[in-house]
Enzyme design. Structure first.
Site, mmCIF file in Angstrom:
data_model
loop_
_atom_site.group_PDB
_atom_site.id
_atom_site.type_symbol
_atom_site.label_atom_id
_atom_site.label_comp_id
_atom_site.label_asym_id
_atom_site.label_seq_id
_atom_site.Cartn_x
_atom_site.Cartn_y
_atom_site.Cartn_z
ATOM 1 N N ALA A 32 0.874 -1.382 -0.077
ATOM 2 C CA ALA A 32 0.090 0.081 -0.110
ATOM 3 C C ALA A 32 0.956 1.373 0.184
ATOM 4 O O ALA A 32 0.970 1.888 0.802
ATOM 5 C CB ALA A 32 -0.886 -0.110 1.245
ATOM 6 N N HIS A 34 3.060 4.528 -0.378
ATOM 7 C CA HIS A 34 2.653 6.071 -0.711
ATOM 8 C C HIS A 34 3.942 6.969 -0.860
ATOM 9 O O HIS A 34 5.129 6.348 -0.929
ATOM 10 C CB HIS A 34 1.817 6.625 0.470
ATOM 11 N N HIS A 37 6.917 6.096 1.308
ATOM 12 C CA HIS A 37 7.707 4.849 1.014
ATOM 13 C C HIS A 37 8.608 5.364 -0.251
ATOM 14 O O HIS A 37 9.645 4.944 -0.325
ATOM 15 C CB HIS A 37 6.914 3.583 0.559
ATOM 16 N N LYS A 152 8.302 7.639 11.213
ATOM 17 C CA LYS A 152 7.326 7.778 11.725
ATOM 18 C C LYS A 152 6.999 6.471 12.714
ATOM 19 O O LYS A 152 6.553 6.752 13.906
ATOM 20 C CB LYS A 152 6.249 7.697 10.595
ATOM 21 N N GLN A 156 10.115 1.567 16.299
ATOM 22 C CA GLN A 156 10.588 0.392 15.436
ATOM 23 C C GLN A 156 11.980 0.919 14.871
ATOM 24 O O GLN A 156 12.796 -0.201 14.885
ATOM 25 C CB GLN A 156 9.503 0.449 14.060
ATOM 26 N N ARG A 190 -2.392 3.132 6.320
ATOM 27 C CA ARG A 190 -3.772 3.021 7.085
ATOM 28 C C ARG A 190 -4.667 4.359 6.773
ATOM 29 O O ARG A 190 -5.870 4.271 6.905
ATOM 30 C CB ARG A 190 -3.655 3.022 8.630
HETATM 31 O O1 PAF Z 1 7.401 -0.534 8.856
HETATM 32 C C1 PAF Z 1 6.663 -1.415 8.545
HETATM 33 O O2 PAF Z 1 5.980 -1.464 7.247
HETATM 34 C C2 PAF Z 1 6.842 -2.870 8.873
HETATM 35 O O3 PAF Z 1 7.047 -3.217 10.390
HETATM 36 C C3 PAF Z 1 8.169 -3.666 8.488
HETATM 37 C C4 PAF Z 1 9.402 -3.065 8.782
HETATM 38 C C5 PAF Z 1 8.168 -3.666 6.748
HETATM 39 C C6 PAF Z 1 8.216 -5.077 9.039
HETATM 40 O O4 PAF Z 1 7.057 -5.867 8.412
#
Ligand code: PAF
Length: 283
Positions: A32, A34, A37, A152, A156, A190
């Protein structure tokens, strides 16, 4: 544009490229795609000969089954969007669940020096075990020189840095700034699922973060947190899950401010059944 579904074929292909001296950037995604990315992909292209983009909705990082089922899957559109950036320097890897997990759709258990217990880790049980599992596996398959992650998902990003440090993985992690819509909403896959009513009011999240940043100049973290909680009580379209001001290296909530430390404000909000997260650097 090359699109691999099979990890062994992709690894062999990349092995040949690397043996011939090419550098490989990597942008892991759940599709998905955008503009956020694409900005990661563009950063990758500016620093590497080729960029691998993985498109895989990873089942083990979802604590909510419904969210996994409803997560948008738009492979054809994603590939068309990537082609607008480059057809010959981007390689897509869009595996099946079977190619990644075989018969065991399970995550490993990780510790990330406590980073995994804060915020998203506290509210989404097992989430970072799922993220650690898939990212480590993808790094082993792609063997990139550099990998690109958006701020964002700042928690992570810090956790991936910790994963690389603790497991001594041979990849450089590059954090990239949050990409926002013109009205300030942080780009997310989302967002496409927001109702028009929620989409119209959603810039409120970023506006609140900016105001919190200003207040943090003169007020305590606790005073700012109380103010944000009040603001959201007056906004019936959103349900605030958390607002936390945290030290960026430990991700623990701030008790007393120090000029020697760097802080960010982190927020998670429900807009109907869509969960949005955002954050802002405070100093
Ligand atoms: O940030 C994300 O889109 C996901 O957590 C990732 C790093 C692709 C792992 O599935």
């Amino acid at each position: 544009m090359k699109n691999f579904q099979n990890k062994a074929e992709l690894s062999t292909y990349i092995g040949v490229l690397k043996a011939n001296g090419s550098t490989i950037g990597f942008v892991p995604t759940m599709g998905a795609l955008h503009q956020g990315h694409l900005s990661l992909v563009n950063n990758g292209l500016s620093e590497n000969d080729l960029v691998v983009v993985s498109i895989f909705v990873n089942p083990t990082q979802f604590d909510n089954k419904e969210d996994l089922v409803k997560y948008p899957r738009t492979l054809e559109e994603d590939i068309s969007l990537l082609k607008t950036v480059s057809s010959d320097r981007i390689i897509v890897y869009s595996p099946t669940v079977d190619d990644i997990y075989g018969n065991h759709i399970e995550s490993r258990t990780f510790t990330f020096d406590g980073l995994e217990h804060e915020m998203e880790g506290a509210f989404r049980k097992g989430h970072f075990d799922g993220v650690g599992t898939i990212v480590k596996r993808l790094f082993e398959i792609v063997n990139p020189d550099r990998a690109y992650f958006g701020e964002k998902d700042f928690q992570q990003l810090q956790i991936i840095r910790k994963l690389v440090e603790l497991h001594q993985l041979p990849v450089e992690i590059i954090g990239c700034p949050i990409h926002r819509a013109a009205d300030g909403l942080a780009m997310s896959s989302r967002n496409a699922r927001l109702s028009s009513e929620h989409r119209i009011v959603s810039p409120f999240i970023y506006k609140t973060l900016i105001a919190a940043k200003t207040q943090f100049g003169t007020k305590s973290a606790q005073a700012v947190t109380e103010w944000v909680n009040k603001e959201f009580k007056n906004q019936p379209l959103f349900e605030l899950e958390y607002f936390i001001i945290a030290d960026i290296s430990t991700l623990k909530p701030v008790k007393r401010k120090s000029t020697k430390k760097s802080y960010r404000a982190f927020i998670a909000v429900y807009a109907g059944d869509i969960r949005l997260i955002d954050n802002i650097a405070l100093n």
